[in-house]
Structures are given as structure tokens and as C-alpha cells.
Design a protein around this motif. Sequence first.
Motif, PDB file in Angstrom:
ATOM      1  N   PHE A  55       0.813  -1.213   0.000  1.00 17.34           N
ATOM      2  CA  PHE A  55       0.000   0.000   0.000  1.00 17.34           C
ATOM      3  C   PHE A  55       0.852   1.270   0.000  1.00 17.34           C
ATOM      4  CE2 PHE A  55      -3.310  -2.906   1.756  1.00 17.34           C
ATOM      5  CZ  PHE A  55      -4.154  -2.822   0.672  1.00 17.34           C
ATOM      6  N   SER A  56       1.910   1.298   0.815  1.00 20.33           N
ATOM      7  CA  SER A  56       2.743   2.500   0.829  1.00 20.33           C
ATOM      8  C   SER A  56       3.503   2.652  -0.488  1.00 20.33           C
ATOM      9  CB  SER A  56       3.705   2.487   2.018  1.00 20.33           C
ATOM     10  OG  SER A  56       4.584   1.391   1.952  1.00 20.33           O
ATOM     11  N   GLY A  57       3.898   1.547  -1.103  1.00 17.41           N
ATOM     12  CA  GLY A  57       4.565   1.614  -2.403  1.00 17.41           C
ATOM     13  C   GLY A  57       3.642   2.117  -3.498  1.00 17.41           C
ATOM     14  N   ALA A  58       2.405   1.634  -3.498  1.00 16.67           N
ATOM     15  CA  ALA A  58       1.443   2.093  -4.499  1.00 16.67           C
ATOM     16  C   ALA A  58       1.154   3.588  -4.328  1.00 16.67           C
ATOM     17  CB  ALA A  58       0.155   1.286  -4.403  1.00 16.67           C
ATOM     18  N   LEU A  59       1.027   4.018  -3.088  1.00 21.74           N
ATOM     19  CA  LEU A  59       0.786   5.441  -2.832  1.00 21.74           C
ATOM     20  C   LEU A  59       2.002   6.287  -3.221  1.00 21.74           C
ATOM     21  CD1 LEU A  59      -1.135   5.106   0.534  1.00 21.74           C
ATOM     22  CD2 LEU A  59      -2.059   6.013  -1.609  1.00 21.74           C
ATOM     23  N   ALA A  60       3.207   5.770  -2.987  1.00 20.84           N
ATOM     24  CA  ALA A  60       4.419   6.505  -3.364  1.00 20.84           C
ATOM     25  C   ALA A  60       4.514   6.652  -4.885  1.00 20.84           C
ATOM     26  CB  ALA A  60       5.658   5.793  -2.822  1.00 20.84           C
ATOM     27  N   VAL A  61       4.173   5.593  -5.618  1.00 23.29           N
ATOM     28  CA  VAL A  61       4.169   5.675  -7.082  1.00 23.29           C
ATOM     29  C   VAL A  61       3.116   6.687  -7.536  1.00 23.29           C
ATOM     30  CG1 VAL A  61       3.664   4.392  -9.214  1.00 23.29           C
ATOM     31  CG2 VAL A  61       5.106   3.370  -7.451  1.00 23.29           C
ATOM     32  N   LYS A  90      -4.122  15.717  -3.992  1.00 27.02           N
ATOM     33  CA  LYS A  90      -3.974  14.262  -4.060  1.00 27.02           C
ATOM     34  C   LYS A  90      -2.690  13.801  -3.378  1.00 27.02           C
ATOM     35  CE  LYS A  90      -6.552  13.961  -8.373  1.00 27.02           C
ATOM     36  NZ  LYS A  90      -6.456  13.758  -9.834  1.00 27.02           N
ATOM     37  N   ILE A  91      -1.610  14.560  -3.565  1.00 27.50           N
ATOM     38  CA  ILE A  91      -0.335  14.219  -2.924  1.00 27.50           C
ATOM     39  C   ILE A  91      -0.469  14.315  -1.409  1.00 27.50           C
ATOM     40  CG2 ILE A  91       2.050  14.992  -2.570  1.00 27.50           C
ATOM     41  CD1 ILE A  91       2.064  15.766  -5.570  1.00 27.50           C
ATOM     42  N   ALA A  92      -1.134  15.352  -0.928  1.00 29.71           N
ATOM     43  CA  ALA A  92      -1.330  15.519   0.519  1.00 29.71           C
ATOM     44  C   ALA A  92      -2.114  14.347   1.091  1.00 29.71           C
ATOM     45  CB  ALA A  92      -2.050  16.834   0.806  1.00 29.71           C
ATOM     46  N   ALA A  96      -0.653  11.510   3.658  1.00 32.05           N
ATOM     47  CA  ALA A  96      -1.342  11.272   4.936  1.00 32.05           C
ATOM     48  C   ALA A  96      -1.682   9.789   5.097  1.00 32.05           C
ATOM     49  CB  ALA A  96      -2.600  12.125   5.023  1.00 32.05           C
ATOM     50  N   LEU A  97      -2.085   9.144   4.021  1.00 31.37           N
ATOM     51  CA  LEU A  97      -2.389   7.709   4.094  1.00 31.37           C
ATOM     52  C   LEU A  97      -1.136   6.887   4.374  1.00 31.37           C
ATOM     53  CD1 LEU A  97      -4.984   7.342   1.197  1.00 31.37           C
ATOM     54  CD2 LEU A  97      -5.414   7.169   3.655  1.00 31.37           C
ATOM     55  N   ILE A  98      -0.021   7.251   3.739  1.00 35.96           N
ATOM     56  CA  ILE A  98       1.236   6.550   4.029  1.00 35.96           C
ATOM     57  C   ILE A  98       1.606   6.733   5.495  1.00 35.96           C
ATOM     58  CG2 ILE A  98       3.731   6.487   3.589  1.00 35.96           C
ATOM     59  CD1 ILE A  98       3.106   7.233   0.677  1.00 35.96           C
ATOM     60  N   SER A  99       1.453   7.943   5.993  1.00 34.35           N
ATOM     61  CA  SER A  99       1.738   8.218   7.401  1.00 34.35           C
ATOM     62  C   SER A  99       0.854   7.359   8.303  1.00 34.35           C
ATOM     63  CB  SER A  99       1.514   9.701   7.681  1.00 34.35           C
ATOM     64  OG  SER A  99       1.740   9.983   9.031  1.00 34.35           O
ATOM     65  N   LEU A 100      -0.413   7.246   7.959  1.00 30.65           N
ATOM     66  CA  LEU A 100      -1.337   6.430   8.744  1.00 30.65           C
ATOM     67  C   LEU A 100      -0.938   4.958   8.713  1.00 30.65           C
ATOM     68  CD1 LEU A 100      -3.984   6.291  10.379  1.00 30.65           C
ATOM     69  CD2 LEU A 100      -5.166   5.953   8.194  1.00 30.65           C
ATOM     70  N   ILE A 101      -0.526   4.475   7.556  1.00 35.99           N
ATOM     71  CA  ILE A 101      -0.091   3.080   7.432  1.00 35.99           C
ATOM     72  C   ILE A 101       1.082   2.807   8.371  1.00 35.99           C
ATOM     73  CG2 ILE A 101       1.075   1.450   5.882  1.00 35.99           C
ATOM     74  CD1 ILE A 101      -0.658   2.668   3.609  1.00 35.99           C
ATOM     75  N   TYR A 102       2.079   3.695   8.379  1.00 39.75           N
ATOM     76  CA  TYR A 102       3.239   3.479   9.242  1.00 39.75           C
ATOM     77  C   TYR A 102       2.915   3.715  10.710  1.00 39.75           C
ATOM     78  CZ  TYR A 102       6.262   2.522   5.374  1.00 39.75           C
ATOM     79  OH  TYR A 102       6.842   1.923   4.290  1.00 39.75           O
ATOM     80  N   GLY A 118       7.027   7.558   8.627  1.00 45.38           N
ATOM     81  CA  GLY A 118       5.646   7.995   8.800  1.00 45.38           C
ATOM     82  C   GLY A 118       5.550   9.457   9.164  1.00 45.38           C
ATOM     83  N   PHE A 119       6.464   9.927  10.007  1.00 47.08           N
ATOM     84  CA  PHE A 119       6.463  11.340  10.399  1.00 47.08           C
ATOM     85  C   PHE A 119       6.811  12.240   9.217  1.00 47.08           C
ATOM     86  CE2 PHE A 119       8.662  15.116  12.078  1.00 47.08           C
ATOM     87  CZ  PHE A 119       7.608  15.663  12.798  1.00 47.08           C
ATOM     88  N   VAL A 120       7.791  11.836   8.424  1.00 42.67           N
ATOM     89  CA  VAL A 120       8.173  12.620   7.243  1.00 42.67           C
ATOM     90  C   VAL A 120       7.006  12.704   6.261  1.00 42.67           C
ATOM     91  CG1 VAL A 120       9.668  12.622   5.208  1.00 42.67           C
ATOM     92  CG2 VAL A 120      10.640  12.193   7.463  1.00 42.67           C
ATOM     93  N   ASP A 121       6.304  11.600   6.062  1.00 38.27           N
ATOM     94  CA  ASP A 121       5.140  11.625   5.170  1.00 38.27           C
ATOM     95  C   ASP A 121       4.035  12.511   5.729  1.00 38.27           C
ATOM     96  OD1 ASP A 121       5.937  10.006   2.986  1.00 38.27           O
ATOM     97  OD2 ASP A 121       5.764   8.256   4.272  1.00 38.27           O
ATOM     98  N   PHE A 122       3.864  12.505   7.036  1.00 31.58           N
ATOM     99  CA  PHE A 122       2.857  13.361   7.663  1.00 31.58           C
ATOM    100  C   PHE A 122       3.172  14.840   7.418  1.00 31.58           C
ATOM    101  CE2 PHE A 122       1.355  15.723  11.434  1.00 31.58           C
ATOM    102  CZ  PHE A 122      -0.011  15.502  11.285  1.00 31.58           C
ATOM    103  N   VAL A 123       4.422  15.221   7.635  1.00 28.73           N
ATOM    104  CA  VAL A 123       4.838  16.615   7.420  1.00 28.73           C
ATOM    105  C   VAL A 123       4.736  16.976   5.944  1.00 28.73           C
ATOM    106  CG1 VAL A 123       6.790  18.216   7.581  1.00 28.73           C
ATOM    107  CG2 VAL A 123       6.282  16.683   9.477  1.00 28.73           C
ATOM    108  N   SER A 124       5.123  16.048   5.064  1.00 33.11           N
ATOM    109  CA  SER A 124       5.012  16.302   3.617  1.00 33.11           C
ATOM    110  C   SER A 124       3.566  16.534   3.216  1.00 33.11           C
ATOM    111  CB  SER A 124       5.568  15.122   2.824  1.00 33.11           C
ATOM    112  OG  SER A 124       6.920  14.923   3.123  1.00 33.11           O
ATOM    113  N   GLY A 125       2.672  15.752   3.779  1.00 32.38           N
ATOM    114  CA  GLY A 125       1.257  15.921   3.489  1.00 32.38           C
ATOM    115  C   GLY A 125       0.741  17.274   3.938  1.00 32.38           C
ATOM    116  N   ILE A 126       1.179  17.702   5.115  1.00 36.00           N
ATOM    117  CA  ILE A 126       0.769  19.020   5.616  1.00 36.00           C
ATOM    118  C   ILE A 126       1.303  20.125   4.700  1.00 36.00           C
ATOM    119  CG2 ILE A 126       1.115  20.683   7.499  1.00 36.00           C
ATOM    120  CD1 ILE A 126       0.933  18.331   9.433  1.00 36.00           C
ATOM    121  N   LEU A 127       2.564  20.018   4.295  1.00 38.97           N
ATOM    122  CA  LEU A 127       3.147  21.031   3.408  1.00 38.97           C
ATOM    123  C   LEU A 127       2.423  21.079   2.062  1.00 38.97           C
ATOM    124  CD1 LEU A 127       6.963  20.611   4.108  1.00 38.97           C
ATOM    125  CD2 LEU A 127       5.501  22.540   4.724  1.00 38.97           C
ATOM    126  N   CYS A 128       2.102  19.934   1.507  1.00 39.48           N
ATOM    127  CA  CYS A 128       1.376  19.931   0.226  1.00 39.48           C
ATOM    128  C   CYS A 128      -0.011  20.542   0.392  1.00 39.48           C
ATOM    129  CB  CYS A 128       1.246  18.494  -0.309  1.00 39.48           C
ATOM    130  SG  CYS A 128       2.757  17.872  -1.020  1.00 39.48           S
TER     131      CYS A 128
END
Length: 136
Positions: A55-61, A90-92, A96-102, A118-128
Motif C-alpha cells: 500500500f505504501s509503495g502504491a501510494l508513493a508511485v 492528491k499528494i497531501a 497522509a495515508l502513508i503516514s497512517l499506514i506506518y 511515517g512522520f516525514v510523510d505526515f509533514v510532507s502531506g501538511i506542506l502539500c
Amino acid sequence: QENTFVHKVTKILLDILIVLGAVCTVASYPIARILQQMTDDDPSVIFPFTLTLLFSGALAVFILIQLRKMFKTLLNDDPFVSENVSSLRKIALAAALISLIYFIKCFFRRPFPLSVNGFVDFVSGILCRIFQVACC
């Protein structure tokens, strides 16, 4: 504006990352199996770890594909279009979903690097999300 060397290299790198991400996502079970054997973990961790990678790989792609779409508008000297705002939204959501998964994975196993991911993805989602709101 003509495509510079940096533009071409960035496009090639995005394409390579999309292909590698897709290959790693498809190969999530063998990767989980190899990592389980390397760490001598309980074999019961393979299924949740495979789901995490899948799931995290599919979301990253998906995120990389959205970035590539945004990059095309930058090359056309038209970055302020509604499609970019939609891509940022969509990126945000994907980040956020990747962050939730981790975050959920940390309840089953607590390796520090995955928590940081997971924390980095959370912050990235907030920035987007902030960029997306600022562009409207």
C-alpha cells in the motif's frame, strides 16, 4: 523556454523512480520474505509487512506520477493551473495515508526508521496541503 540539462535529468529521474517504485511495489512479498529471513523475525510478520510495502509503495508511485504531471506544467511555463492544485491535494492525501499506514504498523512493531518515515510523510502531506490552499 527550452529544456535545460536540469529539466531533462529531473524528468529522467522521475521516470526511473516511477518504474523502480512500481517494481518494488509488485515485488513487495519477496522483499518482505527476504527482510524477514535477514532479521530472523517470526514468519507471521510477512503478511502485515507485505501489506505495508504494497500500500505504501502504491501510494508513493501515485505521488511520483502526480509530481510528474506537475513537472510538465512547469516545463510549459504554466505552473499556476488548477491541475497542479488538484495534484497537490492528491499528494497531501496520499502522504497522509502513508503516514497512517506506518503509524498503525508501529503498534505491531516499533522500528525507529519506519516511525520516522511515517512522520516525514505526515509533514510532507501538511506542506502539500498548505501549498494547495495557498494556490487557490
